[in-house]
Design a protein around this motif. Sequence first.
Motif, PDB file in Angstrom:
ATOM      1  N   LEU A 252      -2.121 -11.955  -1.761  1.00 42.13           N
ATOM      2  CA  LEU A 252      -1.845 -13.379  -1.695  1.00 42.13           C
ATOM      3  C   LEU A 252      -1.933 -13.856  -0.247  1.00 42.13           C
ATOM      4  O   LEU A 252      -1.521 -13.147   0.673  1.00 42.13           O
ATOM      5  CB  LEU A 252      -0.452 -13.671  -2.253  1.00 42.13           C
ATOM      6  CG  LEU A 252      -0.211 -13.200  -3.689  1.00 42.13           C
ATOM      7  CD1 LEU A 252       1.245 -13.390  -4.082  1.00 42.13           C
ATOM      8  CD2 LEU A 252      -1.122 -13.931  -4.667  1.00 42.13           C
ATOM      9  N   SER A 253      -2.457 -15.064  -0.057  1.00 36.05           N
ATOM     10  CA  SER A 253      -2.636 -15.610   1.292  1.00 36.05           C
ATOM     11  C   SER A 253      -1.913 -16.940   1.397  1.00 36.05           C
ATOM     12  O   SER A 253      -2.416 -17.982   0.937  1.00 36.05           O
ATOM     13  CB  SER A 253      -4.125 -15.804   1.602  1.00 36.05           C
ATOM     14  OG  SER A 253      -4.814 -14.572   1.537  1.00 36.05           O
ATOM     15  N   PRO A 254      -0.725 -16.954   1.993  1.00 36.97           N
ATOM     16  CA  PRO A 254      -0.024 -18.229   2.153  1.00 36.97           C
ATOM     17  C   PRO A 254      -0.706 -19.116   3.178  1.00 36.97           C
ATOM     18  O   PRO A 254      -1.422 -18.632   4.061  1.00 36.97           O
ATOM     19  CB  PRO A 254       1.371 -17.795   2.638  1.00 36.97           C
ATOM     20  CG  PRO A 254       1.149 -16.470   3.303  1.00 36.97           C
ATOM     21  CD  PRO A 254       0.036 -15.809   2.532  1.00 36.97           C
ATOM     22  N   ALA A 255      -0.483 -20.410   3.060  1.00 34.43           N
ATOM     23  CA  ALA A 255      -1.030 -21.345   4.045  1.00 34.43           C
ATOM     24  C   ALA A 255      -0.368 -21.144   5.399  1.00 34.43           C
ATOM     25  O   ALA A 255      -0.992 -21.375   6.439  1.00 34.43           O
ATOM     26  CB  ALA A 255      -0.837 -22.784   3.570  1.00 34.43           C
ATOM     27  N   CYS A 256       0.897 -20.720   5.389  1.00 35.15           N
ATOM     28  CA  CYS A 256       1.554 -20.352   6.634  1.00 35.15           C
ATOM     29  C   CYS A 256       2.749 -19.464   6.342  1.00 35.15           C
ATOM     30  O   CYS A 256       3.248 -19.417   5.201  1.00 35.15           O
ATOM     31  CB  CYS A 256       1.967 -21.575   7.457  1.00 35.15           C
ATOM     32  SG  CYS A 256       3.447 -22.399   6.902  1.00 35.15           S
ATOM     33  N   ILE A 257       3.186 -18.744   7.358  1.00 33.02           N
ATOM     34  CA  ILE A 257       4.359 -17.886   7.277  1.00 33.02           C
ATOM     35  C   ILE A 257       5.379 -18.430   8.269  1.00 33.02           C
ATOM     36  O   ILE A 257       5.075 -18.605   9.455  1.00 33.02           O
ATOM     37  CB  ILE A 257       3.999 -16.432   7.626  1.00 33.02           C
ATOM     38  CG1 ILE A 257       2.943 -15.898   6.649  1.00 33.02           C
ATOM     39  CG2 ILE A 257       5.252 -15.544   7.590  1.00 33.02           C
ATOM     40  CD1 ILE A 257       2.330 -14.570   7.074  1.00 33.02           C
ATOM     41  N   PHE A 258       6.568 -18.702   7.772  1.00 31.34           N
ATOM     42  CA  PHE A 258       7.636 -19.262   8.601  1.00 31.34           C
ATOM     43  C   PHE A 258       8.624 -18.158   8.966  1.00 31.34           C
ATOM     44  O   PHE A 258       9.114 -17.449   8.095  1.00 31.34           O
ATOM     45  CB  PHE A 258       8.339 -20.393   7.853  1.00 31.34           C
ATOM     46  CG  PHE A 258       9.570 -20.922   8.531  1.00 31.34           C
ATOM     47  CD1 PHE A 258       9.542 -21.302   9.863  1.00 31.34           C
ATOM     48  CD2 PHE A 258      10.767 -21.047   7.834  1.00 31.34           C
ATOM     49  CE1 PHE A 258      10.676 -21.787  10.489  1.00 31.34           C
ATOM     50  CE2 PHE A 258      11.903 -21.534   8.446  1.00 31.34           C
ATOM     51  CZ  PHE A 258      11.861 -21.906   9.787  1.00 31.34           C
TER      52      PHE A 258
ATOM     53  N   SER B 119      -1.219  -9.192  10.471  1.00 33.31           N
ATOM     54  CA  SER B 119      -0.205  -8.149  10.648  1.00 33.31           C
ATOM     55  C   SER B 119       1.000  -8.397   9.748  1.00 33.31           C
ATOM     56  O   SER B 119       1.504  -7.484   9.086  1.00 33.31           O
ATOM     57  CB  SER B 119       0.237  -8.093  12.112  1.00 33.31           C
ATOM     58  OG  SER B 119       1.283  -7.154  12.285  1.00 33.31           O
ATOM     59  N   LEU B 120       1.445  -9.647   9.695  1.00 31.54           N
ATOM     60  CA  LEU B 120       2.577  -9.990   8.837  1.00 31.54           C
ATOM     61  C   LEU B 120       2.213  -9.870   7.361  1.00 31.54           C
ATOM     62  O   LEU B 120       2.957  -9.286   6.564  1.00 31.54           O
ATOM     63  CB  LEU B 120       3.041 -11.416   9.136  1.00 31.54           C
ATOM     64  CG  LEU B 120       3.707 -11.667  10.482  1.00 31.54           C
ATOM     65  CD1 LEU B 120       3.830 -13.164  10.748  1.00 31.54           C
ATOM     66  CD2 LEU B 120       5.078 -11.008  10.543  1.00 31.54           C
ATOM     67  N   ASN B 121       1.059 -10.408   6.991  1.00 34.63           N
ATOM     68  CA  ASN B 121       0.718 -10.468   5.573  1.00 34.63           C
ATOM     69  C   ASN B 121       0.292  -9.119   5.006  1.00 34.63           C
ATOM     70  O   ASN B 121       0.315  -8.917   3.789  1.00 34.63           O
ATOM     71  CB  ASN B 121      -0.395 -11.502   5.346  1.00 34.63           C
ATOM     72  CG  ASN B 121      -0.349 -12.085   3.955  1.00 34.63           C
ATOM     73  OD1 ASN B 121       0.707 -12.514   3.494  1.00 34.63           O
ATOM     74  ND2 ASN B 121      -1.484 -12.104   3.272  1.00 34.63           N
ATOM     75  N   ASN B 122      -0.067  -8.184   5.861  1.00 35.93           N
ATOM     76  CA  ASN B 122      -0.449  -6.853   5.389  1.00 35.93           C
ATOM     77  C   ASN B 122       0.690  -5.833   5.489  1.00 35.93           C
ATOM     78  O   ASN B 122       0.461  -4.647   5.289  1.00 35.93           O
ATOM     79  CB  ASN B 122      -1.653  -6.337   6.184  1.00 35.93           C
ATOM     80  CG  ASN B 122      -2.934  -7.069   5.835  1.00 35.93           C
ATOM     81  OD1 ASN B 122      -3.104  -7.540   4.713  1.00 35.93           O
ATOM     82  ND2 ASN B 122      -3.836  -7.187   6.802  1.00 35.93           N
ATOM     83  N   SER B 123       1.896  -6.306   5.768  1.00 34.42           N
ATOM     84  CA  SER B 123       3.005  -5.379   5.978  1.00 34.42           C
ATOM     85  C   SER B 123       3.915  -5.208   4.767  1.00 34.42           C
ATOM     86  O   SER B 123       5.000  -4.647   4.878  1.00 34.42           O
ATOM     87  CB  SER B 123       3.845  -5.830   7.185  1.00 34.42           C
ATOM     88  OG  SER B 123       4.423  -7.106   6.957  1.00 34.42           O
ATOM     89  N   TYR B 124       3.481  -5.677   3.615  1.00 34.20           N
ATOM     90  CA  TYR B 124       4.242  -5.461   2.381  1.00 34.20           C
ATOM     91  C   TYR B 124       4.074  -4.021   1.909  1.00 34.20           C
ATOM     92  O   TYR B 124       3.077  -3.364   2.231  1.00 34.20           O
ATOM     93  CB  TYR B 124       3.764  -6.412   1.280  1.00 34.20           C
ATOM     94  CG  TYR B 124       4.123  -7.859   1.505  1.00 34.20           C
ATOM     95  CD1 TYR B 124       5.305  -8.395   1.011  1.00 34.20           C
ATOM     96  CD2 TYR B 124       3.278  -8.698   2.227  1.00 34.20           C
ATOM     97  CE1 TYR B 124       5.636  -9.726   1.207  1.00 34.20           C
ATOM     98  CE2 TYR B 124       3.600 -10.034   2.430  1.00 34.20           C
ATOM     99  CZ  TYR B 124       4.776 -10.540   1.923  1.00 34.20           C
ATOM    100  OH  TYR B 124       5.106 -11.859   2.128  1.00 34.20           O
TER     101      TYR B 124
END
Length: 480
Positions: free
Chosen positions: A45-51, A32-37
């Motif tokens: 891009l796939s980060p190892a984690c989102i802070f 949900s976070l990574n597809n909200s750009y």
Amino acid sequence: MSGKVAQAISALRETIPHGRLITPEAAEKYDSLNNSYLSGFESDLSPACIFLPESKEEVAAFVRAIRPFVGDVQFAIRAAGQQPLPGCANVQDGITIDLRNLRGLKVRDGNVEIAAGERWGSVYEHLEPYGLAVTGGKSTSCGIGGLATQGGLSFYSSREGFICDNVVNFEVVVASGEILNANAQENLDLWVALRGGGNNLGIVTRFDVRTFEQGPLYGGMVWYSKPSFPGQIAALVKELTSPEADVETHFMLSIAYAQLFGNDVVCLNQLYYTQPVEDPPALAPFTHVQPQRDEMNTMKIQTLVQAATEQTGAGQSKIRCLYMNVNVKADIETLTKGGDIWCEELEAVKNAAGLMCSYTLQAYPVSLLQKTSVRGGNVLGLDPSNDPVINVLLLTYWADKSDDERVIDFMQKALKRIEQTADARGQLVPFIYWNYAFSHQDALRSYGEENVRKLQKASKKYDPHGMFQKACTGGFKLFK
């Protein structure tokens, strides 16, 4: 995931043990976070984690925790994620610090303090009951960070100047982990450098922006056909170069194409007069253009919130989206030829799935450029003695990743031909607006050597080991 990235994540978990780190294992929330750009180029891009920090202290703790891993671990800074430059606000296999939970708005001493996770729509809604406004994004969904550190135009640009020139204080976490204020009295060099320096100098956690009294304005959209576009360019140049140019105006003129319109391009004027004056004379040449689509005319007196909501338009995630831009002088032939070039190159990609695109002109009038020195200066390098400047934006949305290569090729070919035309006519302005730039455009170098040196000096002072050059690699870097 590399061993060093895993170690960095462990260090963060120890430092900030409150579930602020979202990894791919938490698939639903991570996706949900990574597809909200805004643009799929960032979501690729796939980060190892989102802070997800919730305070400036947690941002500072992040910087201190990640500092020992500089050189081995990369991170990205995300505000609203509206800038489509690939890698600007996300990172592959690194750590993305997403500022969305830094929230808060407070009116104080003629300014509004805006936490970095807010969006302009919330700011306008907060200020409206006070009868106040700020120079901010033209869309409610735009985040604060990119526009406030990289220039940016507002409805009030002609009267008030660039958005960055109206930031009276930046609260910023620098590479040491210290939380500094940068303003006209404290850390003056950092204050000026952040007005155009993007993500090169630290993580801004709060922007204090100058307010002014403002009620409703007059504005909206006018749709018409391409044969009238050259006349609209002539009217724009006439208004911008007039000794009596009206500082209450803001213009955006576009040639646009969308498959839902059929095979032909259409034209659109997005016009604003920042006083509640119905059909003001300064806008008449643009609102009365004929023939037009009367049923699509939205010109009216409205609030700032309503105007920005209308502008929000097609902001959506999981689509392909890119911008490119060039800046030219206010020259009728150059701007008209640029539109013709764009239409010619467009033919090669009209069948790209879900294509929506535009050739859009936005004005930097002399009154805007003159505000920079009055407001304390910036590093953009635009000189009011060079007369009005027009930003030529090539904006493209499309649906299918398989069309990436040919859409990018269309945009680059059109841009190169427009640049060559402007250069041959002596009308090219050596400035590239960061928020509208693609990877091959060096926005920072376009500010000029003196401003780049000023930025590099600030970087060496506040980031002596180059943390934001080596580890925060997205956008445009000072020492590359």
